[in-house]
Design an enzyme around this catalytic site. Structure first.
Site, PDB file in Angstrom:
ATOM      1  N   GLN A  71     -32.318  37.772  -9.092  1.00 24.54           N
ATOM      2  CA  GLN A  71     -31.141  38.009  -8.259  1.00 24.54           C
ATOM      3  C   GLN A  71     -31.109  37.045  -7.084  1.00 24.54           C
ATOM      4  O   GLN A  71     -30.033  36.546  -6.710  1.00 24.54           O
ATOM      5  CB  GLN A  71     -31.120  39.457  -7.754  1.00 24.54           C
ATOM      6  CG  GLN A  71     -29.910  39.748  -6.869  1.00 24.54           C
ATOM      7  CD  GLN A  71     -29.680  41.228  -6.640  1.00 24.54           C
ATOM      8  OE1 GLN A  71     -29.572  41.992  -7.599  1.00 24.54           O
ATOM      9  NE2 GLN A  71     -29.596  41.642  -5.380  1.00 24.54           N
ATOM     10  N   GLU A  72     -32.270  36.769  -6.492  1.00 25.18           N
ATOM     11  CA  GLU A  72     -32.322  35.789  -5.402  1.00 25.18           C
ATOM     12  C   GLU A  72     -31.840  34.428  -5.886  1.00 25.18           C
ATOM     13  O   GLU A  72     -31.054  33.750  -5.203  1.00 25.18           O
ATOM     14  CB  GLU A  72     -33.747  35.672  -4.868  1.00 25.18           C
ATOM     15  CG  GLU A  72     -33.929  34.577  -3.829  1.00 25.18           C
ATOM     16  CD  GLU A  72     -35.349  34.457  -3.316  1.00 25.18           C
ATOM     17  OE1 GLU A  72     -35.622  33.529  -2.516  1.00 25.18           O
ATOM     18  OE2 GLU A  72     -36.213  35.284  -3.698  1.00 25.18           O
ATOM     19  N   GLY A  92     -50.575  26.956   2.762  1.00 22.99           N
ATOM     20  CA  GLY A  92     -51.254  26.400   1.600  1.00 22.99           C
ATOM     21  C   GLY A  92     -50.808  26.986   0.280  1.00 22.99           C
ATOM     22  O   GLY A  92     -51.444  26.771  -0.752  1.00 22.99           O
ATOM     23  N   ALA A  93     -49.717  27.752   0.282  1.00 23.22           N
ATOM     24  CA  ALA A  93     -49.250  28.383  -0.958  1.00 23.22           C
ATOM     25  C   ALA A  93     -47.744  28.504  -0.930  1.00 23.22           C
ATOM     26  O   ALA A  93     -47.189  29.207  -0.087  1.00 23.22           O
ATOM     27  CB  ALA A  93     -49.881  29.769  -1.117  1.00 23.22           C
ATOM     28  N   GLN A 152     -20.064   9.635   0.003  1.00 19.24           N
ATOM     29  CA  GLN A 152     -19.832   8.220  -0.256  1.00 19.24           C
ATOM     30  C   GLN A 152     -18.341   7.890  -0.222  1.00 19.24           C
ATOM     31  O   GLN A 152     -17.929   6.854   0.309  1.00 19.24           O
ATOM     32  CB  GLN A 152     -20.422   7.838  -1.611  1.00 19.24           C
ATOM     33  CG  GLN A 152     -20.337   6.364  -1.958  1.00 19.24           C
ATOM     34  CD  GLN A 152     -21.314   5.510  -1.169  1.00 19.24           C
ATOM     35  OE1 GLN A 152     -22.257   6.034  -0.568  1.00 19.24           O
ATOM     36  NE2 GLN A 152     -21.099   4.196  -1.151  1.00 19.24           N
TER      37      GLN A 152
END
Length: 381
Positions: free
Chosen positions: A243-244, A130-131, A338
């Site tokens: 940084q992530e 829920g978060a 494509q």
């Protein structure tokens, strides 16, 4: 334009990474995708060639070198061979700051040698059923009881969730204190009440173990708290998220470059109506647009890496890199698919797997919408 980010030592390291991936990963990755997980032994082998522990002091088995260019080399080479099952970037780019910068001497001695060797695999448990983007909405609790915290709650979408030995859990130690009531606790494999749920079945990244985690009255030693006091967790997360997000942007540009190069080669060789499809103006225009956009993104992300190393990289810089590079990645890969026509829909072609693997990039680490909100708030309106 010539890329000038790396020095000779980085390119020598790149050769080591390429050799490792060619020997230990590429021949087996197809099987790991069917299994839904990468064997732990691969982590140990990667540790043996020095692919973990950047920034970890030498006394604990690391290189002692804090230079994100090495991290970028690993990410780029993993992306270029399509080894989306390896959770190395989470370990190196996301988790390292928590275990290097937020630990005391005792914690360093316990955890860093295994971190650097690949014997201890790490994960961070933020997201809950829920978060997601709203970290202040987490419901997992950690209640102090003597020398322990009693942790209760559940997490989902956890990368390295099955393999992980050390999980940094985001929990509320004071539910009434808002952002100042969140703390980070390291839950270790084998702690009573800590269980793993399903290895989740995803659209892409099939070899990456992504799991549900459950905590039922897990007694976590107070000595496993990150930081010198409770209530710092939200701010620790905010400090490390840039940084992530840069790591995700590095992967995004590398993926776009890799697929684009393969598509140019395909268009050069694929024949239709008596000539290569690269001979058609529409094909050339599409490829020209993509090549221009990817090169521009490459130079921005490289500048971000320099800024991170220099200590000047900001939350807003990271948000720009993350949303733009990942949206570009999905757009480039879709248009390249494509150009492959029906073959682009076949899993034997790398562009098909890249298309599936790319979709999550605009979601995890902060959605595109959240990134734009961060940038928009910086204007001071």
């Amino acid at each position: 334009m010539e890329r000038d980010l790396f020095e000779e030592e980085h390119e020598l390291f790149r050769e080591t990474v390429r050799e490792f991936l060619a020997r230990e990963v590429v021949p087996h990755h197809g099987r790991w995708e069917k299994d839904g997980i990468v064997p732990r032994e691969v982590w140990k082998k990667a540790g043996e060639v020095g692919m973990f522990g950047f920034g970890v002091p030498e006394e604990f088995g690391g290189s002692g070198i804090k230079d994100f260019r090495y991290n970028a080399v690993i990410v780029e080479e993993i992306i270029r061979v399509g080894a989306s099952g390896l959770g190395f970037s989470l370990h190196n780019d996301v988790m390292a700051p928590y275990f290097v910068d937020l630990t005391n001497d005792g914690q360093k001695a316990r955890w860093l040698p295994g971190f650097a060797s690949g014997e201890l695999i790490t994960a961070v448990a933020m997201t809950e059923p829920g978060a997601g983007s709203d970290l202040q909405g987490v419901r997992t609790t950690a209640v102090r009881d003597g020398d322990h915290y009693v942790v209760n709650g559940s997490k989902t979408f956890i990368t390295n969730g099955i393999n992980s030995d050390l999980v940094v859990v985001v929990a509320k130690t004071d539910p009434s204190a808002g952002a100042r009531g969140i703390s980070l606790l390291v839950v270790e494999r084998g702690m009573e009440g800590f269980t793993r749920g399903r290895n989740l079945e995803k659209i892409g990244m099939h070899a990456q173990d992504t799991a549900e985690l459950f905590f039922e009255n897990v007694r976590v030693p107070a000595a496993n708290l990150l930081g010198d006091q409770e209530g710092q967790g939200f701010f620790q997360l905010m400090a490390n998220l840039p940084q992530e997000r840069l790591s995700i942007a590095v992967a995004a540009v590398a993926a776009a470059e890799t697929v684009l190069a393969a598509t140019i080669d395909y268009c050069r060789n694929r024949q239709a109506f008596g000539r290569s499809i690269g001979g058609f103006q529409n094909t050339r225009f599409v490829l020209a647009e993509l090549d221009t956009e990817v090169e521009i993104a490459r130079h921005y992300v490289d500048k971000c890496i320099r800024a991170l190393n220099a200590g000047t990289f900001t939350v807003v810089d990271a948000a720009k890199a993350k949303w733009w590079a990942t949206e570009l990645q999905t757009r480039v890969i879709d248009r390249c698919l494509q150009l492959h026509g029906g073959y682009g829909y076949m899993m034997e072609y790398p562009v098909a797997r890249a298309w599936l693997d790319s979709r999550v990039q605009t979601i995890y680490g902060g959605t595109t919408e959240i990134m734009k909100e961060i940038i928009g708030r910086s204007f001071g309106f």
